[in-house]
Design an enzyme around this catalytic site. Structure first.
Site, PDB file in Angstrom:
ATOM      1  N   HIS A 216     -32.363  65.636  56.576  1.00 26.51           N
ATOM      2  CA  HIS A 216     -33.145  66.707  55.926  1.00 26.51           C
ATOM      3  C   HIS A 216     -33.466  67.837  56.897  1.00 26.51           C
ATOM      4  CE1 HIS A 216     -33.414  64.107  52.467  1.00 26.51           C
ATOM      5  NE2 HIS A 216     -33.744  63.124  53.290  1.00 26.51           N
TER       6      HIS A 216
ATOM      7  N   ASN B 146     -68.611  69.411  83.515  1.00 29.02           N
ATOM      8  CA  ASN B 146     -67.481  68.928  82.728  1.00 29.02           C
ATOM      9  C   ASN B 146     -67.806  69.253  81.274  1.00 29.02           C
ATOM     10  OD1 ASN B 146     -65.439  67.444  81.585  1.00 29.02           O
ATOM     11  ND2 ASN B 146     -66.154  65.458  82.314  1.00 29.02           N
ATOM     12  N   GLY B 147     -66.878  69.911  80.567  1.00 32.13           N
ATOM     13  CA  GLY B 147     -67.149  70.282  79.171  1.00 32.13           C
ATOM     14  C   GLY B 147     -66.905  71.772  78.997  1.00 32.13           C
TER      15      GLY B 147
ATOM     16  N   LYS C   3     -43.369  59.312  75.074  1.00 34.12           N
ATOM     17  CA  LYS C   3     -43.335  58.881  76.484  1.00 34.12           C
ATOM     18  C   LYS C   3     -42.314  59.695  77.252  1.00 34.12           C
ATOM     19  CE  LYS C   3     -46.072  57.253  76.597  1.00 34.12           C
ATOM     20  NZ  LYS C   3     -47.269  56.856  75.956  1.00 34.12           N
TER      21      LYS C   3
ATOM     22  N   TRP D  93     -59.686  71.038  85.416  1.00 34.38           N
ATOM     23  CA  TRP D  93     -58.493  71.199  84.575  1.00 34.38           C
ATOM     24  C   TRP D  93     -58.754  72.485  83.808  1.00 34.38           C
ATOM     25  CZ3 TRP D  93     -57.177  71.247  79.302  1.00 34.38           C
ATOM     26  CH2 TRP D  93     -55.846  70.938  79.004  1.00 34.38           C
TER      27      TRP D  93
ATOM     28  N   ARG E 200     -57.188  61.749  85.579  1.00 40.37           N
ATOM     29  CA  ARG E 200     -57.604  62.497  84.395  1.00 40.37           C
ATOM     30  C   ARG E 200     -56.856  63.824  84.269  1.00 40.37           C
ATOM     31  NH1 ARG E 200     -62.942  60.534  82.987  1.00 40.37           N
ATOM     32  NH2 ARG E 200     -63.579  62.505  82.118  1.00 40.37           N
TER      33      ARG E 200
ATOM     34  N   GLU F  97     -43.380  63.469  77.786  1.00 38.56           N
ATOM     35  CA  GLU F  97     -44.540  63.767  78.642  1.00 38.56           C
ATOM     36  C   GLU F  97     -44.276  63.523  80.115  1.00 38.56           C
ATOM     37  OE1 GLU F  97     -47.143  59.883  77.304  1.00 38.56           O
ATOM     38  OE2 GLU F  97     -48.227  61.553  78.140  1.00 38.56           O
TER      39      GLU F  97
ATOM     40  N   GLU G 150     -43.323  56.891  69.528  1.00 35.72           N
ATOM     41  CA  GLU G 150     -43.947  56.597  70.812  1.00 35.72           C
ATOM     42  C   GLU G 150     -42.926  56.716  71.961  1.00 35.72           C
ATOM     43  OE1 GLU G 150     -46.745  56.537  71.927  1.00 35.72           O
ATOM     44  OE2 GLU G 150     -46.656  55.383  73.775  1.00 35.72           O
TER      45      GLU G 150
ATOM     46  N   LYS H 226     -55.627  62.824  81.257  1.00 31.16           N
ATOM     47  CA  LYS H 226     -55.754  61.472  80.705  1.00 31.16           C
ATOM     48  C   LYS H 226     -56.827  61.419  79.623  1.00 31.16           C
ATOM     49  CE  LYS H 226     -54.910  56.997  80.769  1.00 31.16           C
ATOM     50  NZ  LYS H 226     -53.667  56.607  80.087  1.00 31.16           N
TER      51      LYS H 226
ATOM     52  N   CYS I  26     -61.525  67.625  83.421  1.00 29.89           N
ATOM     53  CA  CYS I  26     -62.407  67.710  84.576  1.00 29.89           C
ATOM     54  C   CYS I  26     -63.076  66.367  84.858  1.00 29.89           C
ATOM     55  CB  CYS I  26     -63.500  68.735  84.334  1.00 29.89           C
ATOM     56  SG  CYS I  26     -62.865  70.339  83.894  1.00 29.89           S
TER      57      CYS I  26
HETATM   58  C1  F6R Z   1     -49.663  59.630  75.807  1.00 33.39           C
HETATM   59  C2  F6R Z   1     -51.090  59.723  75.954  1.00 33.39           C
HETATM   60  C3  F6R Z   1     -51.860  60.563  75.000  1.00 33.39           C
HETATM   61  C4  F6R Z   1     -53.112  59.817  74.539  1.00 33.39           C
HETATM   62  C5  F6R Z   1     -54.010  60.731  73.694  1.00 33.39           C
HETATM   63  C6  F6R Z   1     -55.197  59.974  73.142  1.00 33.39           C
HETATM   64  O1  F6R Z   1     -49.117  58.778  76.767  1.00 33.39           O
HETATM   65  O2  F6R Z   1     -51.647  59.121  76.827  1.00 33.39           O
HETATM   66  O3  F6R Z   1     -51.086  60.949  73.913  1.00 33.39           O
HETATM   67  O4  F6R Z   1     -52.708  58.695  73.827  1.00 33.39           O
HETATM   68  O5  F6R Z   1     -54.452  61.796  74.471  1.00 33.39           O
HETATM   69  O6  F6R Z   1     -55.952  59.428  74.163  1.00 33.39           O
HETATM   70  P1  F6R Z   1     -57.010  58.278  73.867  1.00 33.39           P
HETATM   71  O7  F6R Z   1     -56.251  57.073  73.453  1.00 33.39           O
HETATM   72  O8  F6R Z   1     -57.739  58.079  75.166  1.00 33.39           O
HETATM   73  O9  F6R Z   1     -57.886  58.779  72.778  1.00 33.39           O
END
Ligand code: F6R
Length: 579
Positions: free
Chosen positions: A475, A96-97, A456, A70, A27, A459, A452, A574, A2
């Site tokens: 394994h 928010n929360g 990527k 959200w 976000r 997602e 990583e 985000k 949110c």
């Molecule tokens: C992947 C991504 C998430 C963040 C995770 C932590 O592309 O963006 O996996 O890395 O939610 O977010 P932060 O770094 O803001 O704590």
């Protein structure tokens, strides 16, 4: 997750709120709403994207609040969208929360005759305020805050006054102070177009903003909070001719890597503390945890300091070694799991640090010392340049602590980053885009790079992708291998090379199509690969980091070819502000 915006000044509040909510779109949200005082409270709520409804918002007034939701409590719908009003419709609230005790509060309010329209936790707030409101909004909000358990950043307006009352506990809230205008927001981005002067409200703060000025209370006390200056530029949050924020942010990586690496020496006391540490624990989530794993590998292998990464959400179940140094890593600085983990570490007496990209974020209030990455605002949900900035920070820390052992590797990354961004990955995209499952593999430093790369891909393209240490495949995951399960392997010259080559042959024997990121001129790797992506002939360390950028591009181009919402992938946020 949110996002909230509030405006009080001389402009049309609905327009400022809408523009602000667009800035917070990154976000993640599924519905949104705005309320203004005009002179009665007028509401607009909608599901879906703000841009689609932009022309239907006709709210007047120079005082208003807005929200992107959200969904947590209740499905995404107009009814569950904020703002919420009380029974009289005189008050409106955005939040928010999560209010953890909302069910109990709601039952009690219903017994006292209040009726609710939504399934949300938030709706209890305007009803509680309604019970206390006798003409002084700030007093009424102050009275109900002790009843709320959980996290909140809330904004409240009433039709009786031109006023916004704001409160913060555990969720971020920034107040922008312009000339005869005030803007509240979840982060600095909506504020940048109006002013750079901001106050980061502290947990427990209550702010009362009227045309005459603002007052901040903490408990019964009036408090002065320092104003800070937003460093980011409004231009940084525009796409600047790129098709997506993600692409723009990937192209910023050469600059971001150098800026961050060169800033690390500015904090010698932290570096001394790390050099003297008996052990280091890093807490982080998602991409930040993958960057932390790069650090752990380098810290152990180059400096010989025991370093472990614990996923922030799991940290509470682990013991914290005495006198441990705990570093929290988070792009946003608002990730609830990471903040909670660092708080626990602090309570247990650990020395706490954080590495974040956002000035004044919640994590910086918890950590004793903060390091900043110099990535600038990252709007795309998929973290790219923030990962590279975290890696740059960590590499430079290891470099300084080890007396310059990574100087060459850092220089090679800086030299080749612009080049690898231009690599043609189209053949690899063709090979993966119709697959149901992808396996990413690497060894040593390439292992977190494989993790990583897979994160990527999944997602933003929604293709199931898993990262593995290449040695682990036998394994269990070997059972998945077939001609329809492509493998993406990072296989670079260096200590991992001979066994990686054996692994490539074993996977080939199970008919798995292979995309291999190897060193240019490596004919053996090229021969076995279905698609070979030649990286420059650099050290294994530098090559692994350069490979991460190629894997970002592979994920990006695959997502574009599949037509997904690259910058705002489904179900994701985000800033993950709930545990
Ligand atoms: C992947 C991504 C998430 C963040 C995770 C932590 O592309 O963006 O996996 O890395 O939610 O977010 P932060 O770094 O803001 O704590």
């Amino acid at each position: 997750m949110c996002g909230i915006v509030g405006y009080l000044g001389y402009r049309q509040a609905a327009e400022v709120c809408m523009e602000g909510l667009l800035r917070l779109e990154y976000r993640g949200y599924d519905s949104f709403g705005i309320a203004t005082v005009s002179p009665e409270i007028t509401l607009f709520k909608e599901t879906g994207k703000i841009s689609a409804a932009k022309d239907s918002i006709h709210l007047n007034g120079t005082c208003g609040i807005g929200h992107t939701r959200w969904a947590t409590h209740g499905v995404p719908s107009k009814t569950n969208a904020h703002p919420f009003t009380d029974c009289t419709g005189k008050l409106a609230v955005v939040h928010n929360g999560i209010i953890e005790n909302y069910a109990q509060l709601k039952r009690e309010l219903e017994e006292r005759g209040h009726t609710f329209v939504s399934e949300t936790d938030t709706e209890v707030i305007p009803h509680l305020i309604e019970e206390q409101y006798a003409g002084n909004l700030c007093e009424a909000v102050a009275k109900i805050l002790p009843l709320l358990e959980g996290a909140y950043a809330i904004l409240v307006i009433t039709e009786d006054t031109q006023e916004i009352v704001a409160a913060r506990k555990g969720s971020p809230l920034v107040l922008g102070i312009g000339d005869n205008e005030y803007i509240f927001a979840s982060d600095g981005l909506p504020i940048l177009d109006y002013t750079r002067r901001v106050i980061y409200l502290e947990d427990g703060d209550l702010a009362d903003v009227t045309p005459a000025g603002y007052t901040i209370y903490h408990g019964a006390e009036v408090v002065e909070r320092k104003t800070a200056v937003l460093e980011w530029d409004a231009a940084d949050i525009r796409k600047g001719g790129f098709a997506h924020y993600m692409l723009k942010e990937m192209y910023e990586q050469p600059e971001v890597f150098s800026n961050t690496a060169s800033s690390i020496a500015e904090n010698p006391s932290l570096l001394c503390r790390l050099r003297d540490a008996r052990s280091i624990t890093i807490v982080a989530c998602g991409t930040s945890a993958n960057a932390a794993t790069v650090f752990a590998y380098l810290m152990e292998t180059v400096c010989g300091i025991p370093t472990r990464v614990v996923l922030a959400s799991e940290f509470k179940y682990y013991p914290t070694p005495k006198n441990d140094v705990v570093i929290a890593v988070s792009q946003s600085g608002e990730t609830a799991d990471t903040i909670a983990a660092l708080k626990i570490a602090k309570e247990k007496g650990a020395k706490t640090f954080c590495l974040t990209n956002v000035l004044g974020s919640s994590l910086t209030r918890t950590a004793e010392t903060t390091f900043y990455t110099r990535a600038g605002p990252e709007v795309s949900v998929a973290a790219t340049k923030s990962f590279t900035a975290q890696v740059a920070a960590f590499m430079e820390m290891v470099n300084i602590i080890s007396g310059g052992k990574l100087t060459e590797d850092i220089a090679e990354i800086q030299r080749y980053l612009p080049e690898v961004l231009e690599y043609d990955v189209d053949a690899a995209v063709e090979l993966v885009k119709d697959a149901a499952t992808l396996l990413y593999v690497g060894r040593g430093l390439s292992y977190p790079i494989a993790l990583e790369g897979a994160l990527k891909m999944k997602e933003i393209s929604y293709i199931h992708a898993e990262g593995y240490a290449a040695g682990e495949l036998k394994h269990g995951p070997f059972a998945l291998l077939s001609e329809s399960t492509p493998v993406v392997a990072v296989c670079l010259s260096g200590i991992t090379y001979p066994v990686m080559m054996s692994n490539l042959k074993e996977m080939k024997a199970r008919c798995a199509p292979e995309i291999v990121l190897g060193n240019a001129g490596d004919l053996d790797a090229e021969e076995i690969a279905d698609v070979f992506i030649p990286l420059p002939k650099v050290s294994e360390i530098a090559g692994s980091i350069l490979a991460s950028v190629v894997l970002q591009m592979l994920a990006y181009k695959t997502a574009v070819s599949l037509g997904t919402d690259v910058d705002m992938p489904r179900n994701l946020a985000k800033s993950v502000t709930v545990e």
